[in-house]
Design an enzyme around this catalytic site. Sequence first.
Site, PDB file in Angstrom:
ATOM      1  CD  GLU A   1      -2.672  -1.065   2.546  1.00 25.02           C
ATOM      2  OE1 GLU A   1      -2.660  -0.064   3.292  1.00 25.02           O
ATOM      3  OE2 GLU A   1      -3.275  -2.102   2.797  1.00 25.02           O
TER       4      GLU A   1
ATOM      5  CB  CYS B   1       2.292   7.407   3.516  1.00 21.94           C
ATOM      6  SG  CYS B   1       2.485   6.204   4.810  1.00 21.94           S
TER       7      CYS B   1
ATOM      8  CB  CYS C   1       5.672  -5.335   9.650  1.00 18.68           C
ATOM      9  SG  CYS C   1       6.796  -4.572  10.845  1.00 18.68           S
TER      10      CYS C   1
ATOM     11  CB  CYS D   1       2.454  -2.969  16.456  1.00 18.78           C
ATOM     12  SG  CYS D   1       4.182  -2.472  16.417  1.00 18.78           S
TER      13      CYS D   1
ATOM     14  CB  CYS E   1       0.025  -2.420  13.156  1.00 21.38           C
ATOM     15  SG  CYS E   1       0.632  -2.256  11.473  1.00 21.38           S
TER      16      CYS E   1
ATOM     17  CD  GLU F   1      11.019  -0.347  12.159  1.00 22.68           C
ATOM     18  OE1 GLU F   1      10.007  -0.019  12.796  1.00 22.68           O
ATOM     19  OE2 GLU F   1      11.919   0.463  11.879  1.00 22.68           O
TER      20      GLU F   1
ATOM     21  CB  SER G   1       7.759   6.249  11.002  1.00 23.22           C
ATOM     22  OG  SER G   1       7.064   5.815  12.145  1.00 23.22           O
TER      23      SER G   1
ATOM     24  CB  SER H   1       5.942   4.093  16.531  1.00 22.36           C
ATOM     25  OG  SER H   1       5.908   4.499  15.186  1.00 22.36           O
TER      26      SER H   1
ATOM     27  CG  HIS I   1       2.305   3.821  19.609  1.00 21.10           C
ATOM     28  ND1 HIS I   1       1.854   4.972  18.996  1.00 21.10           N
ATOM     29  CD2 HIS I   1       2.779   3.038  18.607  1.00 21.10           C
ATOM     30  CE1 HIS I   1       2.028   4.871  17.696  1.00 21.10           C
ATOM     31  NE2 HIS I   1       2.594   3.724  17.422  1.00 21.10           N
TER      32      HIS I   1
ATOM     33  CG  ASN J   1      -7.588   4.145  11.131  1.00 18.78           C
ATOM     34  OD1 ASN J   1      -8.761   3.781  11.078  1.00 18.78           O
ATOM     35  ND2 ASN J   1      -7.031   4.921  10.237  1.00 18.78           N
TER      36      ASN J   1
ATOM     37  CB  CYS K   1       0.135   1.111   7.264  1.00 20.73           C
ATOM     38  SG  CYS K   1       0.751   0.293   8.723  1.00 20.73           S
TER      39      CYS K   1
HETATM   40  N1  SAH Z   1       7.032   0.392  11.196  1.00 22.01           N
HETATM   41  C1  SAH Z   1       7.186   1.788  11.374  1.00 22.01           C
HETATM   42  C2  SAH Z   1       6.574   2.609  10.263  1.00 22.01           C
HETATM   43  C3  SAH Z   1       5.286   2.134   9.689  1.00 22.01           C
HETATM   44  S1  SAH Z   1       3.891   2.242  10.729  1.00 22.01           S
HETATM   45  C4  SAH Z   1       6.615   2.201  12.718  1.00 22.01           C
HETATM   46  O1  SAH Z   1       5.961   1.395  13.354  1.00 22.01           O
HETATM   47  O2  SAH Z   1       6.869   3.325  13.114  1.00 22.01           O
HETATM   48  C5  SAH Z   1       3.566   3.989  10.704  1.00 22.01           C
HETATM   49  C6  SAH Z   1       2.822   4.527  11.910  1.00 22.01           C
HETATM   50  O3  SAH Z   1       1.466   4.089  11.920  1.00 22.01           O
HETATM   51  C7  SAH Z   1       3.446   4.089  13.226  1.00 22.01           C
HETATM   52  O4  SAH Z   1       3.517   5.181  14.116  1.00 22.01           O
HETATM   53  C8  SAH Z   1       2.441   3.062  13.689  1.00 22.01           C
HETATM   54  O5  SAH Z   1       2.537   2.858  15.053  1.00 22.01           O
HETATM   55  C9  SAH Z   1       1.136   3.671  13.216  1.00 22.01           C
HETATM   56  N2  SAH Z   1       0.006   2.770  13.175  1.00 22.01           N
HETATM   57  C10 SAH Z   1      -0.056   1.495  12.738  1.00 22.01           C
HETATM   58  N3  SAH Z   1      -1.303   1.003  12.846  1.00 22.01           N
HETATM   59  C11 SAH Z   1      -2.057   2.001  13.349  1.00 22.01           C
HETATM   60  C12 SAH Z   1      -3.437   2.124  13.695  1.00 22.01           C
HETATM   61  N4  SAH Z   1      -4.289   1.111  13.546  1.00 22.01           N
HETATM   62  N5  SAH Z   1      -3.855   3.306  14.194  1.00 22.01           N
HETATM   63  C13 SAH Z   1      -3.014   4.357  14.348  1.00 22.01           C
HETATM   64  N6  SAH Z   1      -1.707   4.304  14.044  1.00 22.01           N
HETATM   65  C14 SAH Z   1      -1.239   3.128  13.554  1.00 22.01           C
HETATM   66 FE1  SF4 Z   2       5.396  -3.056  11.819  1.00 15.52          FE
HETATM   67 FE2  SF4 Z   2       5.100  -0.412  12.222  1.00 15.52          FE
HETATM   68 FE3  SF4 Z   2       2.946  -2.030  11.950  1.00 15.52          FE
HETATM   69 FE4  SF4 Z   2       4.444  -2.171  14.151  1.00 15.52          FE
HETATM   70  S1  SF4 Z   2       3.236  -0.403  13.461  1.00 15.52           S
HETATM   71  S2  SF4 Z   2       3.695  -3.919  12.961  1.00 15.52           S
HETATM   72  S3  SF4 Z   2       6.473  -1.814  13.319  1.00 15.52           S
HETATM   73  S4  SF4 Z   2       4.469  -1.588  10.409  1.00 15.52           S
END
Ligand code: SAH
Ligand code: SF4
Length: 356
Positions: free
Chosen positions: A94, A112, A119, A123, A126, A172, A203, A226, A228, A301, A344
């Site tokens: 994406e 983006c 990944c 997380c 995510c 990542e 990020s 990130s 959180h 989200n 994402c």
């Molecule tokens: N892997 C890297 C970059 C990609 S994710 C990282 O984790 O930083 C980009 C951002 O989107 C990160 O800050 C991640 O924590 C956030 N993210 C992922 N899923 C999300 C969701 N469902 N709601 C809000 N932020 C989210």
């Molecule tokens: Fe990977 Fe970033 Fe999603 Fe965490 S938030 S699973 S590091 S893409």
Amino acid sequence: MNNMVIDLRGCSEDELIRICQEIGLKRFRAIQLFQWVQQKAVRTWDEMNNIGKGDRQALRSHLHLYPLERVREQRSEDGTRKYLFRLEDGETIECVLMDYARTSSRDRHTVCVSTQVGCAVGCAFCATGLEGFRRNLTVAEIVGQVLDITHFVRQEDPEFQVTNIVFMGMGEPLLNYDQVLQAILLLNHGQGLNIGMRRMTISTSGVVPRIIQLAKDNPQVGLAVSLHAAQDKVRNDLIPMNRRYPLAQLMEACQEYTQITHRRITFEVALTAENAKREEAQALARLLRGQLGHVNLIPVNPVAGTGMERPDPELMRRFAQVLEDAGISVSSREERGVDIDAACGQLRRQWEGELK
Ligand code: SAH
Ligand code: SF4
């Protein structure tokens, strides 16, 4: 020269000059080729009309041009566009274009970009993490997302230029470090899209050794962490990477990063109905004391299967107030593309689900 075919979109100008020399073409051909690919964002050899057919043929036997296939494009009411691209091996990624033109007087077009298929970090909130890791993207595939979006938007608006890049798509970036850094050099190139280093942001979920390496290798590019959560017991459950690199180590790396680069880090904090609490905000204020940084609050989200819910906007405002009172710079990210599942990994998941 061996017969290995090289990805054209991942080639530096120097590599193209070397290849042209090896096959007996003039140096200026390499520069023309680089501009067609990296600046004019063409998707086919046939469009390169100032390179003769014979030369094009010679180049084609050494260089592979693979444009990404646009499987889906969704447009949000706020101007955000989300693309699902298919790669040569059939994997999908994406990519999102956030079009700020309508809301700001300065034209800002941020892409983006994804850096991996899936990944490994996993997380809890995510959609990409839920799918597990598939593979790293190549330099050509990383740059290709920006090139293809540029190509598609220019069909409607020939003057279109991407101005900013955030490595916040799937994957990542610091676990695909070399490719991401090379892609940044290509995107920054003066004969390419010429996107300023300071207009690109990586990020990370907190790959500590790579944060320090990045400060040394490219102190110009922006860094977002990130975060959180500000307590290990909370962060361990959200970001499994925290067990390997707990908060104390992460914050130490951030201090070192700012000492080397003198740059302000953006700390991303996704708030859920669960964690948008005063106690969390206070823990965050303590954690960030003395750190040059800025906090970006984002309402989570909600992704099916994660159980995470968006917080009440009033709770978010109070959370921000606690940080402001502690003297921390804070913004609440305006949500973009909510109506098109812009978190994402969500579009890919939805699409794969439909195929099953
Ligand atoms: N892997 C890297 C970059 C990609 S994710 C990282 O984790 O930083 C980009 C951002 O989107 C990160 O800050 C991640 O924590 C956030 N993210 C992922 N899923 C999300 C969701 N469902 N709601 C809000 N932020 C989210
Ligand atoms: Fe990977 Fe970033 Fe999603 Fe965490 S938030 S699973 S590091 S893409």
